[in-house]
Enzyme design. Structure first.
Site, PDB file in Angstrom:
ATOM      1  N   MET A 116      -7.225   1.008  -7.734  1.00 55.51           N
ATOM      2  CA  MET A 116      -8.184   0.944  -6.691  1.00 55.51           C
ATOM      3  C   MET A 116      -7.340   1.809  -5.395  1.00 55.51           C
ATOM      4  O   MET A 116      -8.101   2.296  -4.509  1.00 55.51           O
ATOM      5  CB  MET A 116      -8.108  -0.229  -5.615  1.00 55.51           C
ATOM      6  CG  MET A 116      -8.458  -1.711  -6.566  1.00 55.51           C
ATOM      7  SD  MET A 116      -9.774  -1.539  -7.174  1.00 55.51           S
ATOM      8  CE  MET A 116     -10.073  -2.996  -7.526  1.00 55.51           C
ATOM      9  N   CYS A 117      -6.375   2.340  -5.909  1.00 58.27           N
ATOM     10  CA  CYS A 117      -5.327   3.330  -5.283  1.00 58.27           C
ATOM     11  C   CYS A 117      -5.934   4.632  -6.011  1.00 58.27           C
ATOM     12  O   CYS A 117      -5.985   4.531  -6.789  1.00 58.27           O
ATOM     13  CB  CYS A 117      -4.584   2.540  -5.453  1.00 58.27           C
ATOM     14  SG  CYS A 117      -4.425   1.423  -4.136  1.00 58.27           S
ATOM     15  N   ARG A 118      -5.109   5.793  -5.844  1.00 60.22           N
ATOM     16  CA  ARG A 118      -4.822   6.443  -6.639  1.00 60.22           C
ATOM     17  C   ARG A 118      -3.121   7.294  -6.263  1.00 60.22           C
ATOM     18  O   ARG A 118      -2.501   7.736  -4.698  1.00 60.22           O
ATOM     19  CB  ARG A 118      -5.380   8.229  -5.589  1.00 60.22           C
ATOM     20  CG  ARG A 118      -7.218   8.168  -5.942  1.00 60.22           C
ATOM     21  CD  ARG A 118      -7.634   7.869  -7.190  1.00 60.22           C
ATOM     22  NE  ARG A 118      -7.601   7.042  -8.427  1.00 60.22           N
ATOM     23  CZ  ARG A 118      -7.676   6.476  -9.541  1.00 60.22           C
ATOM     24  NH1 ARG A 118      -8.025   8.256 -10.659  1.00 60.22           N
ATOM     25  NH2 ARG A 118      -7.600   5.751 -10.358  1.00 60.22           N
TER      26      ARG A 118
END
Lengths: 275, 275, 275, 275
Positions: C1-3
């Site tokens: 859900m993140c980078r």
């Protein structure tokens, strides 16, 4: 280290007490007279019960005195019961989840004071919180921990007893770790019906707390005062520090006492920690 | 109503002056001694020249005392020249674009004080800003307007003359609108090489401004002071309010004067508005 | 859900990887190609080791793409090792203390993924954190809980083993509560010397993770590429999603593996949870 | 590049349209279907008329989808008329004063679109704003400039004519500077009684805009729909992009038209710039 205010009575716009008075809560955020710190610029929160008596929150990390949204909301929203708080952090992060009031179900909670050596006691206190409540904790303050401990000890059914048990646990835990005076507090909490205002500290020198005098008495004293005229006789305000300079308007809550504003006769009772 | 600080000399970590001193700038944000307001909680900014001598900005609307990023950056960044400011708004919005320092090309600008009746004068002053500069204006403060007027009047080639012409225009415009004392200011501005520090007010009672004494003199006086030992003889600090309590360390900039910190001998000259 | 992104090698300005590349990390905050969500607008953080190799943090709740301070800092700060993260919340509050990287002592930590049913498991996992570490927890995320569990299990002396034991505990705890696939993760962690990049998930279908190819090989392939020319052969980048479109520049970290960037030969090892 | 919504009719909680619908405005902030950009994460605002018909504002620079205060307020506040906007900046700073709605006296204003080459035209357009209005400008957007130009041209007494004259001036100014298609806009504006919704662009390809169908017709079509049952026949919604998927519920505003929601019969008229 903080300032708070509770209002219960005839519905009024929030701005009447948060902004428009001499010595209003916002004014106190810049220049507190009686507080341990003079600037309370580490966040602001207000919780109010809306027309369906649902508790709503507005919380911000901005100083109250320069928050424009607060002015708009305080002007646009009326309520029969609200609880407001300006924060001066005692060390924990400046974030909305550390800003009062805290809310659980129908209950709101504000705190002025601190648990001394909280980092030392935190884990043990947090572990005493009921499993089912644990996941609702969102911040890292001593104040929120006290709220969830009180909930664990039955705040919703026996508010005074639950706070007495919470204080008992905090003091016991603190003393076990060598903290002489573990707790300093004034607390305001409400379920949307009654307001409970506690004044207590382990050292017996608690932060200031005031109740407004009975409205009927005040109206008799000041028949020409328009601000008072519209308010029901049931209306009460509780504050860390008096608003305005109306003589006879404020009574100090005595050391180690709890005041209860409720339908019918209000009460003032001694408060004692329990284990 | 604000406080500012300029540093020029041996590269040091920003925290040395912003955080670590007794009476540091951040400390002054909570408890100013000499300011017109005691709390400067309406924003913080620092502009520094990096290792390629490019000016960089960090500006925030949070109070300086509780901004964690500021502490991190002040610890991690070194610079030979920086300009920092804590804000107490005189009415304009609390937003980054109203926070000092302002930057244009290689120049940074901070201001303490105000243009009196600015709302009345704003349009006329803004119209006097050069076409090519107009679109760079991002905020709504008197301070930024003064910066762009100074740029219009040649700040980049003749800094002192440009500020004298800017002040002349502001006073003329103010008086035309019946403002008795249109301007109150201390200003710090720099191009990354020289620092110009102005102290002036229409009424001749300007906000305080101090220069640090020559380092060689200070080192002779305090041979054992480690904080001074590492700094070059060229190092200078300009502040609204003295840092620390080292006797002999600070000289007040006289009323209606400008001090110039530059390669070679520094200068202190009388300052007079021009039309 | 993140980078997230980790850089280790020749000192460069942060902006080179955070802002200036096609498919830079900031670009990915608006338009992720490979992520589970396309917008990562719930906060940004970067941790870098400064010229004294001290880890510093800049974290914000604003979307990376519109944060001006980030652009300034990324332009003004150079580092030989940094770790950066853009957040898309899986439910916990948007606040700096929930923003990656997390830091403890010399260590930084970023995580992409989630502990499934975390509210259900949170209390039990938090209780497994060592007493001495407990008080350093500031937020409420699964990611920070994983970091403190890894620290409890010896991250500082045996990083890979500690993460394997942390994952073992999370999976055991999850399964005890009936969660079929308790964990999804890529993790980046570093002590300022070595970088550890983990790819693992209970279901064996982990989020993407890429290593940059050896610089000497890349330089041989692209002798005319100026961006590569200045970088030492030791330079490596680890990313959730490739930057740029240089063919042959990126190798996927295999499922259930950990890559280690370190002085001397880098390593790629299988990763397996331990109890 | 933005999305907006206007509601007029039976008092409802703001959350009904901002949060609770499929394709609600907040949902559109993350995933716009018809917008020029898919993410609208650069700020949110809502202006509502309170129980004394006073316009109040809540504006934030946080993305609408993760702003908790917004959820609280939208749940706690009811209004008969509100105007809401989610922003995707076309270049100007992300700050509350650049966030819609803008307010002047009793009027609120939202805009989707842009003045092309605004930096080039800004000074000339700003100079055309009436002296008495100038000092109320707080931000730097094209949208706010258009509002103050419309006020200069008589928005308060002749809303449609004033907007036609504003558009005429913008187009004339743009073309003088060689801008082929100076303006792209949908605009919503209201005085607390009537709502004006404009759709226009210099190139004749304007951003989408929809009116809800007459409530009596809709209720006849969907007698079992509870959401519709409680709303008066006068209730109308105007949106950049339809909410929900109820067939027949939305009519597109034709190119170069203005719709007027008012006591009595609503109107739909052709719109043409004037000089």
């Amino acid at each position: 280290m903080c300032r708070w205010l509770a209002y219960s009575g005839s519905p009024i716009r929030l701005e009447e007490l948060l902004l428009n008075r001499d010595r209003s809560l916002i004014d106190q955020s810049l220049h507190s007279r009686l507080g341990a710190t003079t600037t309370n610029g580490d966040g602001f929160g207000v919780g109010w019960y809306d027309d369906a008596n649902t508790p709503r929150l507005y919380r911000t990390v901005h100083p109250a005195w320069n928050d424009r949204n607060l002015r708009e909301l305080a002007g646009g929203i009326s309520s029969h019961l609200f609880l407001s708080h300006i924060r001066a952090s005692t060390g924990t992060a400046i974030q909305e989840t550390n800003t009062h009031p805290f809310r659980y179900g129908r209950w709101l909670w504000v705190h002025n004071g601190l648990i001394r050596e909280f980092p030392l006691l935190r884990r043990e206190l947090v572990l005493a919180i009921d499993d089912s409540l644990f996941t609702s904790i969102e911040g890292t303050t001593d104040s929120e921990t006290m709220f969830y401990l009180a909930l664990t000890f039955g705040l919703e059914s026996d508010p005074v007893g639950a706070v007495e048990r919470m204080v008992g646990l905090v003091e016991e835990t603190g003393r076990k770790h060598g903290v002489e005076h573990p707790l300093q507090m004034t607390i305001g909490t409400t379920d949307g019906q009654s307001v409970y205002a506690f004044r207590y500290s382990s050292e017996g020198e608690s932060r200031s707390l005031f109740f407004s005098t009975r409205m009927d008495a005040l109206k008799a004293l000041y028949p020409e005062n328009e601000a008072l005229a519209g308010l029901s006789d049931e209306t009460r305000v509780v504050v860390s520090e008096p608003l305005g300079d109306l003589e006879g308007a404020w009574n100090e809550v005595p050391e180690s006492h709890v005041g209860i504003i409720q339908p019918g006769a209000d009460e003032l009772r001694p408060f004692a920690p329990q284990r």
